[in-house]
Each structure stands twice: as structure tokens, then as C-alpha cells.
Motif scaffolding. Structure first.
Motif, PDB file in Angstrom:
ATOM      1  N   PHE A  90      -8.934  10.042   5.848  1.00 56.16           N
ATOM      2  CA  PHE A  90      -8.083   9.358   4.861  1.00 56.16           C
ATOM      3  C   PHE A  90      -7.594   8.029   5.428  1.00 56.16           C
ATOM      4  CE2 PHE A  90      -3.769   8.620   3.037  1.00 56.16           C
ATOM      5  CZ  PHE A  90      -4.181   8.294   1.741  1.00 56.16           C
ATOM      6  N   ALA A  91      -7.222   8.018   6.694  1.00 56.38           N
ATOM      7  CA  ALA A  91      -6.810   6.767   7.325  1.00 56.38           C
ATOM      8  C   ALA A  91      -7.944   5.748   7.313  1.00 56.38           C
ATOM      9  CB  ALA A  91      -6.339   7.038   8.757  1.00 56.38           C
ATOM     10  N   ASP A  92      -9.183   6.210   7.534  1.00 59.00           N
ATOM     11  CA  ASP A  92     -10.339   5.309   7.469  1.00 59.00           C
ATOM     12  C   ASP A  92     -10.464   4.684   6.082  1.00 59.00           C
ATOM     13  OD1 ASP A  92     -10.978   5.933  10.080  1.00 59.00           O
ATOM     14  OD2 ASP A  92     -12.599   7.322   9.563  1.00 59.00           O
ATOM     15  N   PHE A  93     -10.261   5.502   5.055  1.00 60.55           N
ATOM     16  CA  PHE A  93     -10.337   4.995   3.683  1.00 60.55           C
ATOM     17  C   PHE A  93      -9.252   3.940   3.448  1.00 60.55           C
ATOM     18  CE2 PHE A  93      -8.627   5.406  -0.690  1.00 60.55           C
ATOM     19  CZ  PHE A  93      -9.703   4.879  -1.394  1.00 60.55           C
ATOM     20  N   CYS A  94      -8.037   4.210   3.889  1.00 61.99           N
ATOM     21  CA  CYS A  94      -6.954   3.248   3.716  1.00 61.99           C
ATOM     22  C   CYS A  94      -7.264   1.935   4.433  1.00 61.99           C
ATOM     23  CB  CYS A  94      -5.647   3.834   4.233  1.00 61.99           C
ATOM     24  SG  CYS A  94      -5.026   5.255   3.295  1.00 61.99           S
ATOM     25  N   ALA A  95      -7.815   2.034   5.633  1.00 63.20           N
ATOM     26  CA  ALA A  95      -8.178   0.832   6.380  1.00 63.20           C
ATOM     27  C   ALA A  95      -9.277   0.055   5.672  1.00 63.20           C
ATOM     28  CB  ALA A  95      -8.615   1.213   7.791  1.00 63.20           C
ATOM     29  N   GLU A  96     -10.272   0.776   5.165  1.00 68.56           N
ATOM     30  CA  GLU A  96     -11.379   0.123   4.472  1.00 68.56           C
ATOM     31  C   GLU A  96     -10.894  -0.639   3.247  1.00 68.56           C
ATOM     32  OE1 GLU A  96     -15.675   1.210   2.401  1.00 68.56           O
ATOM     33  OE2 GLU A  96     -14.047   2.681   2.390  1.00 68.56           O
ATOM     34  N   MET A  97     -10.051  -0.001   2.447  1.00 65.69           N
ATOM     35  CA  MET A  97      -9.558  -0.643   1.229  1.00 65.69           C
ATOM     36  C   MET A  97      -8.632  -1.814   1.552  1.00 65.69           C
ATOM     37  SD  MET A  97     -11.064   0.864  -1.308  1.00 65.69           S
ATOM     38  CE  MET A  97     -12.491   0.875  -0.178  1.00 65.69           C
ATOM     39  N   THR A  98      -7.834  -1.668   2.601  1.00 60.57           N
ATOM     40  CA  THR A  98      -6.960  -2.766   3.003  1.00 60.57           C
ATOM     41  C   THR A  98      -7.783  -3.963   3.470  1.00 60.57           C
ATOM     42  OG1 THR A  98      -5.241  -1.194   3.666  1.00 60.57           O
ATOM     43  CG2 THR A  98      -5.068  -3.427   4.535  1.00 60.57           C
ATOM     44  N   LEU A 111      -1.010   8.457  10.338  1.00 54.92           N
ATOM     45  CA  LEU A 111      -2.326   7.893  10.643  1.00 54.92           C
ATOM     46  C   LEU A 111      -2.694   6.797   9.645  1.00 54.92           C
ATOM     47  CD1 LEU A 111      -4.363  11.142  11.421  1.00 54.92           C
ATOM     48  CD2 LEU A 111      -3.691   9.383  13.073  1.00 54.92           C
ATOM     49  N   ALA A 112      -2.447   7.056   8.348  1.00 55.25           N
ATOM     50  CA  ALA A 112      -2.782   6.076   7.312  1.00 55.25           C
ATOM     51  C   ALA A 112      -1.941   4.815   7.455  1.00 55.25           C
ATOM     52  CB  ALA A 112      -2.587   6.704   5.941  1.00 55.25           C
ATOM     53  N   ALA A 113      -0.638   4.988   7.687  1.00 51.94           N
ATOM     54  CA  ALA A 113       0.240   3.826   7.822  1.00 51.94           C
ATOM     55  C   ALA A 113      -0.181   2.952   9.004  1.00 51.94           C
ATOM     56  CB  ALA A 113       1.682   4.299   7.996  1.00 51.94           C
ATOM     57  N   ASP A 114      -0.533   3.584  10.113  1.00 55.30           N
ATOM     58  CA  ASP A 114      -0.952   2.815  11.285  1.00 55.30           C
ATOM     59  C   ASP A 114      -2.293   2.130  11.052  1.00 55.30           C
ATOM     60  OD1 ASP A 114       1.357   3.655  12.486  1.00 55.30           O
ATOM     61  OD2 ASP A 114       0.381   5.097  13.835  1.00 55.30           O
ATOM     62  N   ALA A 115      -3.187   2.789  10.316  1.00 54.74           N
ATOM     63  CA  ALA A 115      -4.484   2.182  10.014  1.00 54.74           C
ATOM     64  C   ALA A 115      -4.311   0.948   9.133  1.00 54.74           C
ATOM     65  CB  ALA A 115      -5.388   3.207   9.331  1.00 54.74           C
ATOM     66  N   ILE A 116      -3.418   1.027   8.166  1.00 56.86           N
ATOM     67  CA  ILE A 116      -3.130  -0.124   7.302  1.00 56.86           C
ATOM     68  C   ILE A 116      -2.531  -1.261   8.124  1.00 56.86           C
ATOM     69  CG2 ILE A 116      -1.678  -0.930   5.397  1.00 56.86           C
ATOM     70  CD1 ILE A 116      -1.947   2.025   4.295  1.00 56.86           C
ATOM     71  N   ARG A 117      -1.588  -0.926   8.988  1.00 54.16           N
ATOM     72  CA  ARG A 117      -0.951  -1.943   9.836  1.00 54.16           C
ATOM     73  C   ARG A 117      -1.957  -2.621  10.751  1.00 54.16           C
ATOM     74  NH1 ARG A 117       1.848   0.763  14.469  1.00 54.16           N
ATOM     75  NH2 ARG A 117      -0.378   0.871  14.963  1.00 54.16           N
ATOM     76  N   ALA A 153       0.854  -1.180   0.000  1.00 59.62           N
ATOM     77  CA  ALA A 153       0.000   0.000   0.000  1.00 59.62           C
ATOM     78  C   ALA A 153       0.890   1.229   0.000  1.00 59.62           C
ATOM     79  CB  ALA A 153      -0.907   0.005   1.226  1.00 59.62           C
ATOM     80  N   MET A 154       0.695   2.086  -0.982  1.00 60.43           N
ATOM     81  CA  MET A 154       1.467   3.326  -1.075  1.00 60.43           C
ATOM     82  C   MET A 154       0.607   4.476  -0.568  1.00 60.43           C
ATOM     83  SD  MET A 154       3.559   4.936  -4.310  1.00 60.43           S
ATOM     84  CE  MET A 154       4.881   3.732  -4.080  1.00 60.43           C
ATOM     85  N   ILE A 155       1.210   5.264   0.306  1.00 63.63           N
ATOM     86  CA  ILE A 155       0.483   6.353   0.952  1.00 63.63           C
ATOM     87  C   ILE A 155       0.746   7.648   0.192  1.00 63.63           C
ATOM     88  CG2 ILE A 155       0.202   7.635   3.111  1.00 63.63           C
ATOM     89  CD1 ILE A 155       1.228   5.026   4.514  1.00 63.63           C
ATOM     90  N   TRP A 156      -0.212   8.020  -0.600  1.00 60.16           N
ATOM     91  CA  TRP A 156      -0.221   9.220  -1.440  1.00 60.16           C
ATOM     92  C   TRP A 156       0.707   9.034  -2.637  1.00 60.16           C
ATOM     93  CZ3 TRP A 156      -4.339  11.762  -0.103  1.00 60.16           C
ATOM     94  CH2 TRP A 156      -4.648  12.959  -0.767  1.00 60.16           C
TER      95      TRP A 156
END
Length: 325
Positions: A282-290, A34-40, A5-8
Motif C-alpha cells: 500500500f505504501a508503494d501505491f501511495c508513493a507511485e501516485m504521489t 508506512l504510507a505517510a513516510d512513503a508520501i513524504r 494525500a489522505m491515508i485511507w
């Protein structure tokens, strides 16, 4: 379906992040962490990559390091186009890579590199050969931009537009295939470097060329692909249906998905380059897609034990997104 997952995308380029809103990139750094931690939290094993920088600027990586961003990602990425946009020559690639290695011990991905055919197709062919010679074995990932020319009816993603002069129009000629799908001179040469060199292909919302692109990538021997899922597109009608179709079509590839683009109504300014009003969204979106396309092993184990488990069910796993006001 997703290996990384690439962040931005190109956070140090005004075409993708507005520096007038965030002049010291502190908002970006906070959002990226925030996004990186949500993905993790969804999938601890998924590789997290800081969005490819363009231009290549070790100082920007150093800035992200000072904000603690590099403690939250597994690799950093850079984009280079010395024959089209950068103010350095193609033989400088090894030095540019070493400048990045001097500021981080993380793996370095060249997540976009390419040559336009704006002047001549022979330039792209030579540039591809030279790029492979200079980068293979020096970085952990190389991804060529791109499979298709940008359709002439689309605008290029840039804040400069025609003020760039010929540089703007080079955006439209970066493909190994022309807009009509016919091959250019460099296509056969590219196939000589797969799967070691991967590919970048962005798909616009409900892109009619998705299946043809998949067919071409298989013929070319591509195994790893970089594409994107747009946070802004998440608010369109039928967004998840399109995301499912796109990711389902790409399931045979090792896919790096770039999470990017602020919805106009959720930005501090009404533009996709704006810092968001609430970065947690944005972190929520990353978590949802992951969770939907790269769920962690515990989630997969739970689902696979179900007697009615199917690939469609695994595809449809999601976390609901709840936009904050």
C-alpha cells in the motif's frame, strides 16, 4: 495536481476497515505510518491527512496517537452526518470538534459532511445552512458530500447493506444533483459558501460523468475537491490511463486524494476492507501516485529544465509498482 494525500477512508468504520482482522487497529497504524513516510519521501511538502474517521471518536484518534501515527501526518479528519446516521444532533458540531482538539494539536478537517434528501429536499437545504453556520471558522477544512446522488444501480460502500433499514438507502440521496444531473434545492445555497466549503466527489473506474462533474464544480465556484484513487483499481487493465484522465480533468482544483481499498488478492481476506498481506505494498501505491501527480520540487525542477518538457510528461511521471508475493 494534488495538495494533500489522505491515508485511507473511515478506518474506524467496518464499511472500510475490517475490525475482525485487525481488532486493535495495530495493522492499520503500521500501514498508515508506512504510507505517510512513503508520501513524504516523494514529496516532503505534501500535506498528509489521516483518513476521516466515522463515527467521530476521540478515543480512536487517541489510539492512533499511542501508536505514533500522528507523528507521521499533518492533519486529522472526521466525517459527520447527524441528520442521517450519527446518534447526535446537528447543533452538537462545535462540541464534537472540541472533543477532537482535546486529543490532538493537529489541524482538523471535516472531510465529509452532508445531508441526504431521502425524506425531503428541504431537509438538505436547511442542513447545509446549519452546517455552514456551525463549522465555518471552527475547522481548517470543510468538504461537503457530495455533488451527485449515488446511482441507484450501484451498491453503497457499506458492510451493513439493507440491514440498516432506511439508513442504507440514504446513501443514494446525498448529492446536490440528482443521478440524472438535475439540481436540487440546496445547490444554489451551496454556491454561496464556495470556495470556503469544498466538495467531495468519488469517481468510479472510467466514470462517464467526470467531465460533467468538472463543469458543475467550476460553475459552483469550487476550488478544493476531495476524491479518491483506489489501490484495488490499480490492478485493472488500463488503470493508469484512467487515473491520468481523472487527475488531468481535475488539474484546475486543489485536490485531496484519498488512497484506499485493498485489492482482493492482496488482502488477508478477499475484500477491499481487509488489512493487506504486505502493508508495504500500500505504501508503494501511495508513493507511485504521489510521484505521478504530486512530484517533489526537485523532480519538477529536473523535468522543467528539459527542452522537451510538456504537461503530459509531467503527468506521466511514475514509480513502478512491484507487487510482493
Amino acid at each position: 495536481m494534488i495538495e494533500a494525500a489522505m491515508i485511507w477512508n473511515e478506518p474506524n468504520n467496518k464499511s472500510h476497515w475490517d475490525p475482525e482482522i485487525d481488532p486493535d487497529w495495530s495493522r492499520f497504524a503500521h500501514m498508515a505510518k508506512l504510507a505517510a513516510d512513503a508520501i513524504r519521501d516523494v514529496n516532503p511538502g505534501l500535506t498528509r491527512v489521516l483518513g476521516g474517521i466515522s463515527p467521530i471518536d476521540p478515543g480512536f484518534i487517541g489510539l492512533m496517537k499511542s501508536y505514533g501515527v500522528l507523528d507521521h501526518v499533518d492533519a486529522v479528519a472526521a466525517h459527520g452526518f447527524p441528520l442521517d446516521w450519527n446518534l447526535w444532533q446537528i447543533q452538537e458540531w462545535p462540541r464534537r470538534v472540541e472533543e477532537l482538539r482535546a486529543v490532538t494539536d493537529l489541524p482538523i478537517w471535516i472531510s465529509e459532511v452532508g445531508v441526504s434528501t431521502f425524506g425531503a429536499e428541504e431537509v438538505q437545504l436547511w442542513g447545509l445552512k446549519k452546517t455552514a453556520e456551525l463549522l465555518k471558522g471552527r475547522v481548517e477544512r470543510i468538504q461537503w458530500y457530495s455533488l451527485y446522488d449515488l446511482p441507484s444501480a450501484w451498491p453503497a460502500t457499506t458492510r451493513h447493506k439493507e440491514a440498516e433499514g432506511s439508513s442504507y438507502y440514504r446513501h443514494f440521496y446525498m448529492g446536490l444533483l440528482r443521478e440524472d444531473g438535475s439540481p436540487k434545492l440546496a445547490l444554489e445555497e451551496f454556491a454561496r459558501h464556495t470556495p470556503e466549503i469544498g466538495l467531495v466527489q468519488w469517481f468510479h473506474f472510467e466514470d462517464p460523468g467526470l467531465d460533467e462533474a468538472v463543469s458543475w464544480m467550476k460553475r459552483l465556484g469550487v476550488t478544493h475537491l476531495r476524491t479518491g484513487l483506489s489501490w484495488a483499481d490499480r490492478f485493472r487493465p488500463n488503470a493508469l490511463a484512467w487515473f491520468d484522465r481523472q487527475m488531468g480533468a481535475l488539474e484546475e482544483f486543489d485536490v485531496t486524494v484519498t488512497f484506499c481499498f485493498t485489492p482482493e488478492h492482496r488482502g488477508l481476506a478477499p475484500h477491499h476492507t481487509s488489512a493487506p498481506i504486505v502493508p508495504e505494498e500500500f505504501a508503494d501505491f501511495c508513493a507511485e501516485m504521489t510521484a505521478r501527480y504530486a512530484p517533489g520540487s526537485s523532480s519538477l525542477d529536473d523535468l522543467s529544465r528539459s527542452p522537451v518538457c510538456s504537461s503530459r510528461q509531467m503527468l506521466s511521471m511514475s514509480l513502478p509498482i512491484q507487487p510482493r508475493e
